[in-house]
Design a protein around this motif. Sequence first.
Motif, mmCIF file in Angstrom:
data_model
loop_
_atom_site.group_PDB
_atom_site.id
_atom_site.type_symbol
_atom_site.label_atom_id
_atom_site.label_comp_id
_atom_site.label_asym_id
_atom_site.label_seq_id
_atom_site.Cartn_x
_atom_site.Cartn_y
_atom_site.Cartn_z
ATOM 1 N N THR A 117 0.926 -1.074 0.215
ATOM 2 C CA THR A 117 0.289 -0.310 -0.021
ATOM 3 C C THR A 117 1.010 1.804 -0.038
ATOM 4 N N VAL A 118 0.558 2.595 -0.266
ATOM 5 C CA VAL A 118 0.902 3.921 -0.253
ATOM 6 C C VAL A 118 -0.213 4.390 0.876
ATOM 7 N N ALA A 119 1.089 5.130 1.700
ATOM 8 C CA ALA A 119 0.345 5.673 2.689
ATOM 9 C C ALA A 119 1.149 7.102 3.090
ATOM 10 N N ASN B 297 -5.338 -5.130 4.099
ATOM 11 C CA ASN B 297 -5.771 -5.610 6.124
ATOM 12 C C ASN B 297 -5.425 -4.267 6.552
ATOM 13 N N PRO B 298 -6.698 -3.271 7.066
ATOM 14 C CA PRO B 298 -6.712 -1.893 8.081
ATOM 15 C C PRO B 298 -5.815 -2.160 9.201
ATOM 16 N N VAL C 218 2.654 -11.087 13.682
ATOM 17 C CA VAL C 218 1.131 -11.042 13.903
ATOM 18 C C VAL C 218 0.222 -11.330 12.307
ATOM 19 N N ILE C 219 0.960 -11.247 11.347
ATOM 20 C CA ILE C 219 0.451 -11.128 10.126
ATOM 21 C C ILE C 219 0.874 -11.889 9.200
ATOM 22 N N TYR D 28 -3.930 12.464 -1.586
ATOM 23 C CA TYR D 28 -5.393 12.189 -1.306
ATOM 24 C C TYR D 28 -4.880 10.462 -1.730
ATOM 25 N N ILE D 29 -5.960 9.350 -1.841
ATOM 26 C CA ILE D 29 -4.693 7.950 -2.025
ATOM 27 C C ILE D 29 -6.207 7.331 -3.390
ATOM 28 N N HIS D 30 -5.852 6.556 -3.763
ATOM 29 C CA HIS D 30 -6.126 5.404 -4.767
ATOM 30 C C HIS D 30 -6.490 4.315 -5.055
ATOM 31 N N LEU D 31 -6.953 4.011 -5.748
ATOM 32 C CA LEU D 31 -7.541 3.311 -5.883
ATOM 33 C C LEU D 31 -6.754 1.727 -4.381
ATOM 34 N N GLY D 32 -7.584 1.969 -3.882
ATOM 35 C CA GLY D 32 -7.731 1.299 -2.369
ATOM 36 C C GLY D 32 -5.683 1.255 -2.042
ATOM 37 N N GLY D 33 -5.134 1.746 -1.947
ATOM 38 C CA GLY D 33 -3.455 2.535 -1.961
ATOM 39 C C GLY D 33 -2.520 2.019 -2.953
#
Length: 290
Positions: free
Chosen positions: A61-63, A88-89, A133-134, A156-161
């Motif tokens: 992901t990109v955050a 995953n959150p 954990v993961i 701005y975050i797009h395409l689910g990260g």
Amino acid sequence: MAQITAAMVKQLREMTDSPMMECKKALVEADGDIEKAVDVLRKMGVAKAVKRAGRDTNEGTVATYISEDGKLGAILELTCETDFVGTNPKFTGFAADLAKVVAENDPADVEALKACKMGDATVADELTEMIHVIGENMKVARFKRVSVESGALASYIHLGGKLGDIVSFGFANDATATADEFKNFAHDVAMQVAASAPVAARREDVPADVVAHEKAIYMAQAAESGKPEFIQEKMAVGKLEKFYKECVLTEQEFIKDSSTTIAELAKGVSKAVSDDVQILGFERFAFGEE
């Protein structure tokens, strides 16, 4: 002479939407160099589009993180093994927490980031714990810290990260940052950056080598016309102007309203908030892209 494989031809076709035989000829002329072959096709006038050759990569992901006062932020790419974990959150939240550490500590590189404090431990410790954990390996691929002295940031975050950006704005009055007109404008500009992938915020920010490269392509195209040199120069300059309008953020048409440009929107919001709102720059991360 480099061997031209079917895979190379396929890659060039996917990058440029050009005919197979033309791609093969271009690769032969470029001695197998994909980037040079793209230029050959562009000079021939057959390349319809140039897409970045996406490399195979892990999921992730990109955050982004922006401080409460809007003046400090960071964008970060965190990788993992599967798409399930990538959305995953717990994983995406950890990426956002890492972006905050980047903003507040300004580490020089990934190794320096790992040594930064994160709660009662270090980033390296927390990363190891998250892996346990993961149950998947993960790593920080890259990050960028952004700050402004007089102004604010928007993200701005797009395409689910899978795509994210941070845009830097400059203005004089702190109150501008909380004005609805500015906040709406800033969100729209950040969305524009994600959608249109500009090469720079302003014309003067386009790297000189990029301008020279583009003009060389346009001069080569103009030479094929057989027209006098001074006409060829005008043709190339005209195409360069079109390049600026398509690839420079402030000169682009607004994706929500093609009748106006981003620069015109900035003038409008400046008038609305009684301040001079400028777009200073941006950082854009597409996941898996160097």
